[in-house]
Write a protein that holds these residues in place. Structure first.
Motif, PDB file in Angstrom:
ATOM      1  N   ALA A 233       0.834  -1.207   0.000  1.00  0.00           N
ATOM      2  CA  ALA A 233       0.000   0.000   0.000  1.00  0.00           C
ATOM      3  C   ALA A 233       0.868   1.256   0.000  1.00  0.00           C
ATOM      4  O   ALA A 233       0.494   2.280  -0.580  1.00  0.00           O
ATOM      5  N   SER A 234       2.024   1.192   0.648  1.00  0.00           N
ATOM      6  CA  SER A 234       2.950   2.337   0.646  1.00  0.00           C
ATOM      7  C   SER A 234       4.355   1.799   0.905  1.00  0.00           C
ATOM      8  O   SER A 234       4.516   0.654   1.340  1.00  0.00           O
ATOM      9  N   LEU A 235       5.359   2.658   0.710  1.00  0.00           N
ATOM     10  CA  LEU A 235       6.742   2.185   0.915  1.00  0.00           C
ATOM     11  C   LEU A 235       7.023   1.866   2.381  1.00  0.00           C
ATOM     12  O   LEU A 235       7.997   1.189   2.690  1.00  0.00           O
ATOM     13  N   ARG A 236       6.162   2.298   3.280  1.00  0.00           N
ATOM     14  CA  ARG A 236       6.342   1.973   4.695  1.00  0.00           C
ATOM     15  C   ARG A 236       6.218   0.453   4.912  1.00  0.00           C
ATOM     16  O   ARG A 236       6.825  -0.111   5.820  1.00  0.00           O
ATOM     17  N   GLU A 237       5.428  -0.199   4.066  1.00  0.00           N
ATOM     18  CA  GLU A 237       5.206  -1.640   4.234  1.00  0.00           C
ATOM     19  C   GLU A 237       6.243  -2.463   3.458  1.00  0.00           C
ATOM     20  O   GLU A 237       6.257  -3.690   3.574  1.00  0.00           O
ATOM     21  N   ALA A 238       7.098  -1.804   2.679  1.00  0.00           N
ATOM     22  CA  ALA A 238       8.063  -2.547   1.851  1.00  0.00           C
ATOM     23  C   ALA A 238       9.255  -3.030   2.691  1.00  0.00           C
ATOM     24  O   ALA A 238       9.633  -2.380   3.663  1.00  0.00           O
ATOM     25  N   GLU A 239       9.827  -4.166   2.302  1.00  0.00           N
ATOM     26  CA  GLU A 239      11.026  -4.699   2.970  1.00  0.00           C
ATOM     27  C   GLU A 239      12.222  -4.400   2.083  1.00  0.00           C
ATOM     28  O   GLU A 239      12.118  -4.449   0.857  1.00  0.00           O
ATOM     29  N   VAL A 240      13.363  -4.166   2.719  1.00  0.00           N
ATOM     30  CA  VAL A 240      14.536  -3.764   1.957  1.00  0.00           C
ATOM     31  C   VAL A 240      14.953  -4.835   0.929  1.00  0.00           C
ATOM     32  O   VAL A 240      15.362  -4.499  -0.192  1.00  0.00           O
ATOM     33  N   GLN A 241      14.754  -6.127   1.249  1.00  0.00           N
ATOM     34  CA  GLN A 241      15.136  -7.206   0.312  1.00  0.00           C
ATOM     35  C   GLN A 241      14.309  -7.156  -0.977  1.00  0.00           C
ATOM     36  O   GLN A 241      14.773  -7.586  -2.024  1.00  0.00           O
ATOM     37  N   GLN A 242      13.071  -6.618  -0.882  1.00  0.00           N
ATOM     38  CA  GLN A 242      12.202  -6.569  -2.057  1.00  0.00           C
ATOM     39  C   GLN A 242      12.702  -5.572  -3.101  1.00  0.00           C
ATOM     40  O   GLN A 242      12.361  -5.681  -4.273  1.00  0.00           O
ATOM     41  N   LEU A 243      13.500  -4.604  -2.656  1.00  0.00           N
ATOM     42  CA  LEU A 243      13.828  -3.485  -3.545  1.00  0.00           C
ATOM     43  C   LEU A 243      14.625  -3.930  -4.763  1.00  0.00           C
ATOM     44  O   LEU A 243      14.581  -3.299  -5.814  1.00  0.00           O
ATOM     45  N   ALA A 252      16.300   3.178  -6.390  1.00  0.00           N
ATOM     46  CA  ALA A 252      17.056   4.190  -5.634  1.00  0.00           C
ATOM     47  C   ALA A 252      16.110   5.078  -4.815  1.00  0.00           C
ATOM     48  O   ALA A 252      16.398   5.403  -3.662  1.00  0.00           O
ATOM     49  N   ARG A 253      14.988   5.448  -5.403  1.00  0.00           N
ATOM     50  CA  ARG A 253      14.025   6.284  -4.671  1.00  0.00           C
ATOM     51  C   ARG A 253      13.547   5.544  -3.412  1.00  0.00           C
ATOM     52  O   ARG A 253      13.497   6.115  -2.323  1.00  0.00           O
ATOM     53  N   ALA A 254      13.184   4.277  -3.603  1.00  0.00           N
ATOM     54  CA  ALA A 254      12.665   3.494  -2.471  1.00  0.00           C
ATOM     55  C   ALA A 254      13.759   3.267  -1.429  1.00  0.00           C
ATOM     56  O   ALA A 254      13.501   3.311  -0.219  1.00  0.00           O
ATOM     57  N   ARG A 255      14.990   3.064  -1.915  1.00  0.00           N
ATOM     58  CA  ARG A 255      16.098   2.861  -0.977  1.00  0.00           C
ATOM     59  C   ARG A 255      16.248   4.101  -0.077  1.00  0.00           C
ATOM     60  O   ARG A 255      16.474   3.998   1.112  1.00  0.00           O
ATOM     61  N   HIS A 256      16.132   5.272  -0.693  1.00  0.00           N
ATOM     62  CA  HIS A 256      16.205   6.492   0.133  1.00  0.00           C
ATOM     63  C   HIS A 256      15.124   6.477   1.207  1.00  0.00           C
ATOM     64  O   HIS A 256      15.398   6.716   2.385  1.00  0.00           O
ATOM     65  N   VAL A 257      13.886   6.209   0.805  1.00  0.00           N
ATOM     66  CA  VAL A 257      12.758   6.322   1.746  1.00  0.00           C
ATOM     67  C   VAL A 257      12.933   5.334   2.902  1.00  0.00           C
ATOM     68  O   VAL A 257      12.788   5.704   4.072  1.00  0.00           O
ATOM     69  N   LEU A 258      13.282   4.093   2.584  1.00  0.00           N
ATOM     70  CA  LEU A 258      13.415   3.087   3.652  1.00  0.00           C
ATOM     71  C   LEU A 258      14.577   3.431   4.590  1.00  0.00           C
ATOM     72  O   LEU A 258      14.452   3.340   5.814  1.00  0.00           O
ATOM     73  N   SER A 259      15.694   3.867   4.000  1.00  0.00           N
ATOM     74  CA  SER A 259      16.848   4.160   4.863  1.00  0.00           C
ATOM     75  C   SER A 259      16.614   5.454   5.657  1.00  0.00           C
ATOM     76  O   SER A 259      17.061   5.585   6.788  1.00  0.00           O
ATOM     77  N   GLU A 260      15.866   6.392   5.079  1.00  0.00           N
ATOM     78  CA  GLU A 260      15.593   7.652   5.793  1.00  0.00           C
ATOM     79  C   GLU A 260      14.719   7.387   7.030  1.00  0.00           C
ATOM     80  O   GLU A 260      14.942   7.977   8.090  1.00  0.00           O
ATOM     81  N   ASN A 261      13.756   6.474   6.896  1.00  0.00           N
ATOM     82  CA  ASN A 261      12.945   6.122   8.075  1.00  0.00           C
ATOM     83  C   ASN A 261      13.833   5.581   9.196  1.00  0.00           C
ATOM     84  O   ASN A 261      13.649   5.920  10.363  1.00  0.00           O
ATOM     85  N   GLU A 262      14.795   4.761   8.825  1.00  0.00           N
ATOM     86  CA  GLU A 262      15.723   4.217   9.833  1.00  0.00           C
ATOM     87  C   GLU A 262      16.530   5.339  10.481  1.00  0.00           C
ATOM     88  O   GLU A 262      16.768   5.342  11.684  1.00  0.00           O
ATOM     89  N   ARG A 263      16.958   6.282   9.633  1.00  0.00           N
ATOM     90  CA  ARG A 263      17.768   7.394  10.171  1.00  0.00           C
ATOM     91  C   ARG A 263      16.954   8.273  11.127  1.00  0.00           C
ATOM     92  O   ARG A 263      17.495   8.802  12.097  1.00  0.00           O
ATOM     93  N   VAL A 264      15.658   8.403  10.857  1.00  0.00           N
ATOM     94  CA  VAL A 264      14.824   9.204  11.769  1.00  0.00           C
ATOM     95  C   VAL A 264      14.800   8.549  13.146  1.00  0.00           C
ATOM     96  O   VAL A 264      14.983   9.224  14.172  1.00  0.00           O
ATOM     97  N   LEU A 265      14.611   7.244  13.179  1.00  0.00           N
ATOM     98  CA  LEU A 265      14.586   6.536  14.473  1.00  0.00           C
ATOM     99  C   LEU A 265      15.938   6.674  15.175  1.00  0.00           C
ATOM    100  O   LEU A 265      15.995   6.916  16.386  1.00  0.00           O
TER     101      LEU A 265
END
Ligand code: GLA
Length: 355
Positions: A233-243, A252-265
């Motif tokens: 439904a959104s990139l929040r539900e995506a797993e890094v292995q799927q990319l 690359a766009r999705a890689r940014h979003v997933l890694s940025e969420n990690e950086r926020v935490l």
């Protein structure tokens, strides 16, 4: 008794980290700043033009006049005023014809959320003016619903498919804290921003952006497409292995979003434990990802980031949607701030003013 006058202030924001995550149901860590937009209203005389808005943008010395019932579309700052009035009316808020005076000290189009500050201040002031009782004042409003209303102004009236980052940061700002926003649940946790003698400062790249015509909307569409291809439904539900399965540039766009969420935490954790060096390293990594994977930086922004690092920042990154605007840097106590930099501190959220 209806109010004859009203006033409201809404701050701009600096996003500490978590860029281009809001419309991907991700995470961000912004804080409201001291600078913002102030709106004062005065009800119009019932005998003359009672159902019209006459707005004056003091900093530009420009005016706009339109019917409350059906504001026509317009470019520039007028789109925000007309759009806010129209969306408030559409949502059922009682409105009155008014003189609306607008003044601000957030640079326009600089990535410090001048637009959201304008929308939010207008909302609070116009709702207050139209309200019969004090129950419908800014403090009692559902602020999250108001942020969503302001986003509709951006989408329908301005043409920018922005998320809720800027409006939530402005509406929920707290002195001395950053807001950890989860855009999947719209829950906000305030994380104390204890800097001690460290400083956060912004520098102007000199370039300005308009998200309606920058590739901002294209980035959002790319994330949407990536989600569809991944069946989430959104990139929040995506797993890094799927990319791995995505074609470039979507991977690359999705890689940014997933890694940025990690950086926020990780950044929230660094703040909690007072590890400002770790925060600085995260700012640098966020910037590299925005430049290389999300491709929203420019030559002028790169120069400004480099200048900040050369001046001794432990971390520096572009803030906001990109394609110009301001750059944020974090400086240790021993480093003097270069003159061209403007120190930024967390301030309170949007509020009503004595009229
Ligand atoms: C702009 C938008 C926000 C957000 C940022 C990028 O500021 O208004 O909704 O998407 O860009 O993080």
């Amino acid at each position: 008794m209806p109010h004859e006058r009203s006033g409201a202030f809404a701050p701009g924001r600096v996003n500490l980290i978590g860029e281009h995550t809001d419309y991907n149901r991700g995470l961000a860590l912004p804080f409201a700043i001291g600078e913002g937009v102030t709106v004062h209203t005065r009800a119009r005389d019932p005998d003359s033009a009672a159902d019209r808005i006459l707005a004056h943008a003091r900093d530009l010395d420009e005016t706009d006049e339109f019917d409350l019932a059906a504001p026509p579309p317009a470019p520039g700052w007028r789109a925000f005023v007309r759009g806010t009035v129209a969306e408030l009316a559409h949502a059922g808020y009682p409105l009155r014809g008014a003189h609306v005076d607008i003044a601000g000290d957030v640079p326009l189009g600089g990535g410090l959320s001048s637009s959201a500050a304008l929308e939010v201040a207008l909302c609070l002031a116009l709702i207050r003016l139209g309200a019969d009782t004090d129950d419908e004042t800014g403090s009692e409003l559902d602020r999250t619903k108001l942020a969503q209303l302001c986003a509709r102004v951006e989408h329908r009236w301005v043409g920018a498919r922005t998320g809720l980052l800027d409006q939530l940061a402005s509406l929920y700002g707290r002195r001395d804290a950053a807001s950890l926003i989860d855009f999947a649940t719209l829950r906000i946790e305030h994380v104390p921003l204890r800097l001690g003698s460290w400083r956060l400062a912004v520098a102007d790249s000199g370039e300005r952006h308009v998200h309606a015509s920058s590739p901002y909307n294209q980035r959002r569409a790319e994330c949407q497409r990536a989600s569809e291809l991944l069946g989430v439904a959104s990139l929040r539900e995506a797993e890094v292995q799927q990319l791995e399965n995505l074609p470039e540039p979507l991977r690359a766009r999705a890689r940014h979003v997933l890694s940025e969420n990690e950086r926020v935490l990780a950044a929230a954790e660094a703040l909690r434990s007072g590890d400002l060096l770790a925060l600085g390293a995260l700012l640098n990594r966020s910037h590299a990802s925005l430049r290389d994977c999300y491709e929203v930086s420019t030559a002028a922004v790169e120069r400004t980031v480099r200048d900040m690092q050369e001046a001794g920042a432990v971390g520096a990154r572009m803030i906001g949607g990109g394609f110009g605007g301001y750059v944020l840097g974090l400086f240790a106590p021993s480093i003097p701030l270069p003159d061209a930099l403007r120190e930024v501190r967390p301030g309170g959220g949007a509020h009503l003013l004595g009229a």
